[in-house]
Design a protein around this motif. Structure first.
Motif, PDB file in Angstrom:
ATOM      1  N   LEU A  14       0.842  -1.194   0.000  1.00 17.34           N
ATOM      2  CA  LEU A  14       0.000   0.000   0.000  1.00 17.34           C
ATOM      3  C   LEU A  14       0.878   1.245   0.000  1.00 17.34           C
ATOM      4  O   LEU A  14       1.914   1.285   0.663  1.00 17.34           O
ATOM      5  CB  LEU A  14      -0.883   0.021   1.248  1.00 17.34           C
ATOM      6  CG  LEU A  14      -1.769  -1.202   1.522  1.00 17.34           C
ATOM      7  CD1 LEU A  14      -2.525  -1.008   2.831  1.00 17.34           C
ATOM      8  CD2 LEU A  14      -2.730  -1.447   0.385  1.00 17.34           C
ATOM      9  N   ASP A  15       0.449   2.266  -0.736  1.00 18.85           N
ATOM     10  CA  ASP A  15       1.182   3.527  -0.655  1.00 18.85           C
ATOM     11  C   ASP A  15       0.741   4.280   0.602  1.00 18.85           C
ATOM     12  O   ASP A  15      -0.138   3.827   1.346  1.00 18.85           O
ATOM     13  CB  ASP A  15       0.998   4.365  -1.921  1.00 18.85           C
ATOM     14  CG  ASP A  15      -0.444   4.761  -2.196  1.00 18.85           C
ATOM     15  OD1 ASP A  15      -1.247   4.865  -1.237  1.00 18.85           O
ATOM     16  OD2 ASP A  15      -0.783   4.989  -3.374  1.00 18.85           O
ATOM     17  N   LEU A  16       1.354   5.425   0.838  1.00 21.52           N
ATOM     18  CA  LEU A  16       1.095   6.156   2.079  1.00 21.52           C
ATOM     19  C   LEU A  16      -0.376   6.540   2.202  1.00 21.52           C
ATOM     20  O   LEU A  16      -0.977   6.406   3.278  1.00 21.52           O
ATOM     21  CB  LEU A  16       1.979   7.399   2.143  1.00 21.52           C
ATOM     22  CG  LEU A  16       1.827   8.280   3.388  1.00 21.52           C
ATOM     23  CD1 LEU A  16       2.105   7.480   4.654  1.00 21.52           C
ATOM     24  CD2 LEU A  16       2.757   9.493   3.307  1.00 21.52           C
ATOM     25  N   ALA A  17      -0.976   6.983   1.117  1.00 22.46           N
ATOM     26  CA  ALA A  17      -2.381   7.399   1.179  1.00 22.46           C
ATOM     27  C   ALA A  17      -3.291   6.210   1.484  1.00 22.46           C
ATOM     28  O   ALA A  17      -4.232   6.323   2.286  1.00 22.46           O
ATOM     29  CB  ALA A  17      -2.788   8.053  -0.141  1.00 22.46           C
ATOM     30  N   GLU A  18      -3.010   5.064   0.864  1.00 27.40           N
ATOM     31  CA  GLU A  18      -3.827   3.875   1.115  1.00 27.40           C
ATOM     32  C   GLU A  18      -3.652   3.388   2.546  1.00 27.40           C
ATOM     33  O   GLU A  18      -4.611   2.962   3.204  1.00 27.40           O
ATOM     34  CB  GLU A  18      -3.455   2.774   0.126  1.00 27.40           C
ATOM     35  CG  GLU A  18      -3.884   3.074  -1.306  1.00 27.40           C
ATOM     36  CD  GLU A  18      -3.312   2.078  -2.300  1.00 27.40           C
ATOM     37  OE1 GLU A  18      -3.987   1.780  -3.301  1.00 27.40           O
ATOM     38  OE2 GLU A  18      -2.169   1.603  -2.075  1.00 27.40           O
ATOM     39  N   ALA A  19      -2.409   3.436   3.042  1.00 25.48           N
ATOM     40  CA  ALA A  19      -2.157   3.022   4.423  1.00 25.48           C
ATOM     41  C   ALA A  19      -2.865   3.953   5.402  1.00 25.48           C
ATOM     42  O   ALA A  19      -3.445   3.504   6.404  1.00 25.48           O
ATOM     43  CB  ALA A  19      -0.662   3.006   4.700  1.00 25.48           C
ATOM     44  N   ALA A  20      -2.838   5.247   5.132  1.00 26.44           N
ATOM     45  CA  ALA A  20      -3.509   6.213   6.014  1.00 26.44           C
ATOM     46  C   ALA A  20      -5.012   5.971   6.038  1.00 26.44           C
ATOM     47  O   ALA A  20      -5.657   6.063   7.096  1.00 26.44           O
ATOM     48  CB  ALA A  20      -3.196   7.631   5.555  1.00 26.44           C
ATOM     49  N   LEU A  21      -5.583   5.635   4.896  1.00 30.07           N
ATOM     50  CA  LEU A  21      -7.015   5.356   4.828  1.00 30.07           C
ATOM     51  C   LEU A  21      -7.363   4.107   5.626  1.00 30.07           C
ATOM     52  O   LEU A  21      -8.359   4.077   6.356  1.00 30.07           O
ATOM     53  CB  LEU A  21      -7.433   5.185   3.368  1.00 30.07           C
ATOM     54  CG  LEU A  21      -8.928   4.987   3.100  1.00 30.07           C
ATOM     55  CD1 LEU A  21      -9.716   6.224   3.535  1.00 30.07           C
ATOM     56  CD2 LEU A  21      -9.160   4.695   1.620  1.00 30.07           C
ATOM     57  N   LEU A  22      -6.517   3.094   5.523  1.00 35.07           N
ATOM     58  CA  LEU A  22      -6.750   1.861   6.270  1.00 35.07           C
ATOM     59  C   LEU A  22      -6.675   2.104   7.775  1.00 35.07           C
ATOM     60  O   LEU A  22      -7.391   1.477   8.557  1.00 35.07           O
ATOM     61  CB  LEU A  22      -5.711   0.810   5.857  1.00 35.07           C
ATOM     62  CG  LEU A  22      -5.724  -0.516   6.601  1.00 35.07           C
ATOM     63  CD1 LEU A  22      -7.047  -1.243   6.396  1.00 35.07           C
ATOM     64  CD2 LEU A  22      -4.566  -1.399   6.154  1.00 35.07           C
ATOM     65  N   ALA A  23      -5.797   3.021   8.173  1.00 36.84           N
ATOM     66  CA  ALA A  23      -5.577   3.264   9.599  1.00 36.84           C
ATOM     67  C   ALA A  23      -6.641   4.146  10.244  1.00 36.84           C
ATOM     68  O   ALA A  23      -6.661   4.297  11.471  1.00 36.84           O
ATOM     69  CB  ALA A  23      -4.201   3.918   9.792  1.00 36.84           C
ATOM     70  N   GLU A  24      -7.545   4.716   9.449  1.00 33.47           N
ATOM     71  CA  GLU A  24      -8.565   5.598  10.028  1.00 33.47           C
ATOM     72  C   GLU A  24      -9.472   4.824  10.978  1.00 33.47           C
ATOM     73  O   GLU A  24      -9.890   3.703  10.675  1.00 33.47           O
ATOM     74  CB  GLU A  24      -9.411   6.226   8.917  1.00 33.47           C
ATOM     75  CG  GLU A  24      -8.695   7.313   8.140  1.00 33.47           C
ATOM     76  CD  GLU A  24      -9.598   7.958   7.107  1.00 33.47           C
ATOM     77  OE1 GLU A  24     -10.781   7.564   7.030  1.00 33.47           O
ATOM     78  OE2 GLU A  24      -9.122   8.854   6.387  1.00 33.47           O
ATOM     79  N   PRO A  25      -9.768   5.399  12.136  1.00 33.76           N
ATOM     80  CA  PRO A  25     -10.649   4.706  13.097  1.00 33.76           C
ATOM     81  C   PRO A  25     -11.995   4.370  12.477  1.00 33.76           C
ATOM     82  O   PRO A  25     -12.563   5.157  11.730  1.00 33.76           O
ATOM     83  CB  PRO A  25     -10.791   5.725  14.233  1.00 33.76           C
ATOM     84  CG  PRO A  25      -9.606   6.632  14.095  1.00 33.76           C
ATOM     85  CD  PRO A  25      -9.314   6.705  12.629  1.00 33.76           C
ATOM     86  N   GLY A  26     -12.462   3.169  12.766  1.00 28.18           N
ATOM     87  CA  GLY A  26     -13.783   2.766  12.327  1.00 28.18           C
ATOM     88  C   GLY A  26     -13.865   2.243  10.916  1.00 28.18           C
ATOM     89  O   GLY A  26     -14.950   1.886  10.452  1.00 28.18           O
TER      90      GLY A  26
END
Length: 367
Positions: free
Chosen positions: A141-153
């Motif tokens: 995953l790129d940084l944006a995809e990883a950040a999206l995955l890490a979002e709460p909920g």
């Protein structure tokens, strides 16, 4: 099943004790981290059913394979192991991950979504690794995809992120600037997943304190090949020996082998071995009049190949090796001839030599 020694063209000896000691040496580099082991490609060609238990006996608890079929074999050999499948999800085999307690390494948004949906369907939050790309541009995953995955909920967290990992592109080249960038990017991505263990260090990465994180992930270094440029490998694990099937004289000016690529510079004695590129002894390792090929040791003397490697045979110039007769033994790997020596002669890397060693050998496992 190993071919009987009386029917094989050569003998491949695999030292499981050396394999275990290499793992222990790498584990000692990161005293605050767990040390796993990469046993993909049938334990780099040496046998997953033999290498897995030897490493587990030495203390290894976490293993990485490339294919789900390898994970199935390893689960049978090491029932208690934690097993990750590096190449992600395979076809319609999602149920196998749950049934055998095998963890996929999710390297794309599609992998994440499919595995999360599967976990929701069966009502279980199964563990998986999340692979993030820090500069290899292969899987992850790129940084944006990883950040999206890490979002709460987020619904994707219907599975348990048990490990955050990435892979080095150039750590075997000391001082390469991409390695520093990858270390920094991985640290940034780890900040998105507090509490999730991290793994960045491949074989070369084990030597870098800033790359070790929570889980070391050595591969080729375990098997005795060079893993950092300019650094000696760990203990040799494989030894390849072949009986001499014939010794013949050639006159100065005679050629040997296909293409008449090698010409005897003097009256010479040639030993013929029943090993060839069908056995993983690569064709590019041969000799020509313009290129010296891989070394072979006969009677304790380093001897050059004479001509091209053919499918089933190689010829060796044993003129300087004293009394050589049919039935004597020649060493192709071992006795100071390393995997990387053969690889250099073939214009490749130790990985390819190691994983190419064929199934026509008699295999001896020693500890």
């Amino acid at each position: 099943m190993s071919i009987p020694v009386s029917e094989a063209g050569a003998v491949l000896t695999i030292d499981l004790g050396a394999l275990a000691r290499n793992w222990q040496a790498l584990a000692a580099l990161g005293p605050g981290a767990e040390c796993g082991a990469v046993v993909k490609a049938d334990a780099y060609g040496l046998g997953i059913e033999q290498a897995g238990p030897a490493l587990a006996k030495a203390g290894c608890r976490t293993f990485f394979v490339a294919h789900l079929s390898e994970a199935r074999r390893l689960r049978a050999a090491v029932p208690s192991a934690t097993i990750y499948v590096l190449n992600g999800l395979f076809g319609e085999a999602l149920e196998t991950y749950a049934a055998l307690d095998i963890r996929p390494v999710l390297g794309s948004r599609e992998d994440v979504e499919r595995f999360a949906a599967f976990c929701e369907t069966i009502g279980r939050r199964l563990p998986a690794a999340v692979h993030v790309d820090t500069g290899m541009n292969r899987l992850g995953l790129d940084l944006a995809e990883a950040a999206l995955l890490a979002e709460p909920g987020t619904a994707a967290l219907a599975f348990e992120p048990a490990l955050l990992m990435s892979h080095f592109a150039c750590a075997d080249e000391p001082g390469h600037p991409l390695t520093t960038r990858q270390i920094d990017r991985f640290a940034q991505m780890r900040g998105l997943f507090p509490g999730v263990p991290g793994s960045l260090a491949n074989s070369a990465g084990c030597t870098l304190a800033s790359a070790r994180h929570d889980l070391l992930r050595p591969g080729v270094a375990l098997y005795g090949a060079r893993f950092v440029a300019g650094r000696e490998p760990l203990e040799p694990v494989v030894r390849l020996e072949a009986p001499i099937v014939q010794v013949r004289g050639v006159r100065a000016g005679d050629t040997v082998g296909y293409g008449a690529a090698w010409t005897a510079p003097r009256p010479s004695r040639i030993a013929v071995l029943s090993v060839g590129y069908a056995d993983g002894y690569l064709r590019q390792a041969g000799s020509t009049d313009r290129k010296t090929g891989a070394p072979v040791r006969v009677n304790g003397v380093i001897c050059p190949l004479a001509g091209r490697v053919s499918m089933d045979l190689i010829a060796v110039d044993v003129t300087n090796a004293g009394a050589v007769e049919a039935g004597g033994m020649a060493t192709l790997i071992g006795d100071g001839i390393g995997l990387d020596d053969v690889a250099e002669a073939a214009g490749t890397i130790g990985y390819e030599i190691l994983t190419s060693l064929g199934r026509r050998y008699h295999r001896r496992y020693v500890d």
